[in-house]
Design a protein around this motif. Structure first.
Motif, mmCIF file in Angstrom:
data_model
loop_
_atom_site.group_PDB
_atom_site.id
_atom_site.type_symbol
_atom_site.label_atom_id
_atom_site.label_comp_id
_atom_site.label_asym_id
_atom_site.label_seq_id
_atom_site.Cartn_x
_atom_site.Cartn_y
_atom_site.Cartn_z
ATOM 1 N N ILE A 1 0.889 -1.163 0.000
ATOM 2 C CA ILE A 1 0.000 0.000 0.000
ATOM 3 C C ILE A 1 0.929 1.216 0.000
ATOM 4 N N SER A 2 0.896 1.995 -1.036
ATOM 5 C CA SER A 2 1.877 3.063 -1.248
ATOM 6 C C SER A 2 2.033 3.953 -0.014
ATOM 7 N N GLY A 3 3.273 4.060 0.469
ATOM 8 C CA GLY A 3 3.576 4.930 1.592
ATOM 9 C C GLY A 3 3.284 4.356 2.959
ATOM 10 N N SER A 4 2.712 3.152 3.038
ATOM 11 C CA SER A 4 2.373 2.559 4.334
ATOM 12 C C SER A 4 3.598 1.850 4.900
ATOM 13 N N THR A 5 4.470 2.623 5.529
ATOM 14 C CA THR A 5 5.759 2.089 5.973
ATOM 15 C C THR A 5 5.655 1.210 7.216
ATOM 16 N N ARG A 6 4.454 0.997 7.733
ATOM 17 C CA ARG A 6 4.295 0.016 8.810
ATOM 18 C C ARG A 6 4.412 -1.404 8.256
ATOM 19 N N LEU A 7 4.440 -1.543 6.933
ATOM 20 C CA LEU A 7 4.469 -2.861 6.295
ATOM 21 C C LEU A 7 5.909 -3.333 6.120
ATOM 22 N N LYS A 8 6.461 -3.363 4.911
ATOM 23 C CA LYS A 8 7.812 -3.895 4.718
ATOM 24 C C LYS A 8 8.872 -3.100 5.485
ATOM 25 N N SER A 9 8.740 -1.802 5.504
ATOM 26 C CA SER A 9 9.718 -0.992 6.232
ATOM 27 C C SER A 9 9.682 -1.312 7.720
ATOM 28 N N GLY A 10 8.475 -1.476 8.258
ATOM 29 C CA GLY A 10 8.336 -1.829 9.663
ATOM 30 C C GLY A 10 8.918 -3.201 9.962
ATOM 31 N N THR A 11 8.704 -4.136 9.045
ATOM 32 C CA THR A 11 9.245 -5.490 9.221
ATOM 33 C C THR A 11 10.771 -5.458 9.219
ATOM 34 N N ALA A 12 11.349 -4.729 8.275
ATOM 35 C CA ALA A 12 12.811 -4.617 8.204
ATOM 36 C C ALA A 12 13.363 -3.926 9.450
ATOM 37 N N THR A 13 12.652 -2.914 9.931
ATOM 38 C CA THR A 13 13.080 -2.221 11.155
ATOM 39 C C THR A 13 13.130 -3.190 12.319
ATOM 40 N N LYS A 14 12.070 -3.969 12.486
ATOM 41 C CA LYS A 14 12.020 -4.937 13.595
ATOM 42 C C LYS A 14 13.152 -5.944 13.479
ATOM 43 N N MET A 15 13.431 -6.404 12.291
ATOM 44 C CA MET A 15 14.520 -7.363 12.083
ATOM 45 C C MET A 15 15.859 -6.780 12.523
ATOM 46 N N VAL A 16 16.129 -5.543 12.121
ATOM 47 C CA VAL A 16 17.414 -4.917 12.441
ATOM 48 C C VAL A 16 17.530 -4.639 13.939
ATOM 49 N N LEU A 17 16.463 -4.120 14.550
ATOM 50 C CA LEU A 17 16.522 -3.845 15.988
ATOM 51 C C LEU A 17 16.727 -5.137 16.778
ATOM 52 N N ASN A 18 16.084 -6.220 16.339
ATOM 53 C CA ASN A 18 16.329 -7.534 16.964
ATOM 54 C C ASN A 18 17.817 -7.862 16.950
#
Length: 305
Positions: A189-206
């Motif tokens: 969904i264009s601009g909805s950064t809670r999706l893939k961007s959020g997933t990548a963020t969680k991975m990196v913070l882990n």
């Protein structure tokens, strides 16, 4: 860079007609797109490892890790920080998550909070942030004023500043020592950064906190031997860990843990080195908290009484 030119704001060709798909097709499409997250994070492995080393080094010297972000980015930082005390027995002030707009913003959007470039410095000052700490500024867009302001303030103090974004060549690069930038591509969904961007963020913070805690001796193999048993599940896990690493049955492991104030590492050293709890704690202190080194020290003592 104008917001319309950001990778995370682009239209994803794969989902251009997502509203015409069946529920199963939507799920399959999202799952296919989510695979890009792991690939993007993998490309940033060297930067993530560098961050782990720097954070671990600062924490060994008494420094702290701070996350700042707005919206989803801020919430994920707060989540990662809040899970460190029960998992790794850290003090709440050792890993801190700060979100633009304060605690209200965890559940409710606080209008304009992310646009206040001066607010982050004030928030960091409340926690007495100083040059010995590390700041990770999380902004998937790479341009959030609140995060940029926080990084500018932290850098003015001489602290280590690490940026996180899901866009290449972001504004964050000018305000931190280096950037971790997994580019996951346009969202479903264009601009909805809670999706893939959020997933990548969680991975990196882990990776950042888990890697740091491993470097600090908070694990033994893949056992979380420094956990804090704050509920029934974690108490049962503590017993299971002690039992597995000492060969004691569950009942004996439970009694030993009670003798050791519920401290898993102390119980294991006490059992394996045939030492009272106070001596086990001293061995761990001499080993800087590393269970593996404490067991080696205890074994040497036994061999050379």
């Amino acid at each position: 860079m104008e917001i319309g030119h950001l990778t995370t704001e682009q239209t994803n060709p794969a989902s251009i007609a997502i509203d015409t798909l069946s529920s199963l097709e939507i799920v399959q499409l999202m799952n296919q797109e989510d695979r890009r997250c792991a690939e993007a994070v993998e490309k940033e492995s060297a930067a993530i490892a560098k961050a782990v080393d720097l954070i671990a080094d600062r924490m060994k010297r008494g420094g702290r890790l701070f996350y700042i972000g707005a919206g989803t980015s801020g919430r994920l930082g707060v989540l990662d920080a809040s899970e460190c005390p029960p998992t790794f027995n850290t003090r709440p002030e050792q890993v801190v998550g700060i979100i633009a707009g304060g605690s209200t913003a965890l559940t409710t959007a606080v209008e304009g909070a992310e646009d206040d470039e001066n607010a982050a410095a004030a928030d960091l000052q409340k926690h007495h942030f100083d040059s010995g700490d590390v700041l990770v500024g999380i902004a998937t867009s790479g341009r959030t004023p609140y995060v940029v302001g926080g990084l500018q303030y932290a850098r003015s103090l001489g602290a280590i500043c690490i940026g996180f974004t899901c866009n290449p060549e972001s504004a964050l690069e000018r305000h931190c020592d280096f950037v971790i930038a997994p580019v996951v591509g346009p969202e479903v969904i264009s601009g909805s950064t809670r999706l893939k961007s959020g997933t990548a963020t969680k991975m990196v913070l882990n990776m950042l906190t888990t890697g740091t805690m491993i470097r600090l001796g908070k694990t033994y193999g893949n056992w979380m031997v420094d956990l804090r048993a704050t509920n029934i599940k974690l108490k049962a896990r503590s017993i299971r860990i002690v039992s597995a690493l000492t060969q004691l049955d569950s009942h004996a492991a439970s009694i030993l843990l009670d003798r050791c104030n519920g401290e898993v590492k102390v119980a294991i050293v006490a059992s394996q080195c045939n030492a009272p709890p106070d001596r086990a704690r001293e061995l761990l202190r001499q080993a800087d908290g590393s269970l593996r080194r404490a067991l080696q020290l205890g074994s040497s003592e036994s061999a050379n009484p």
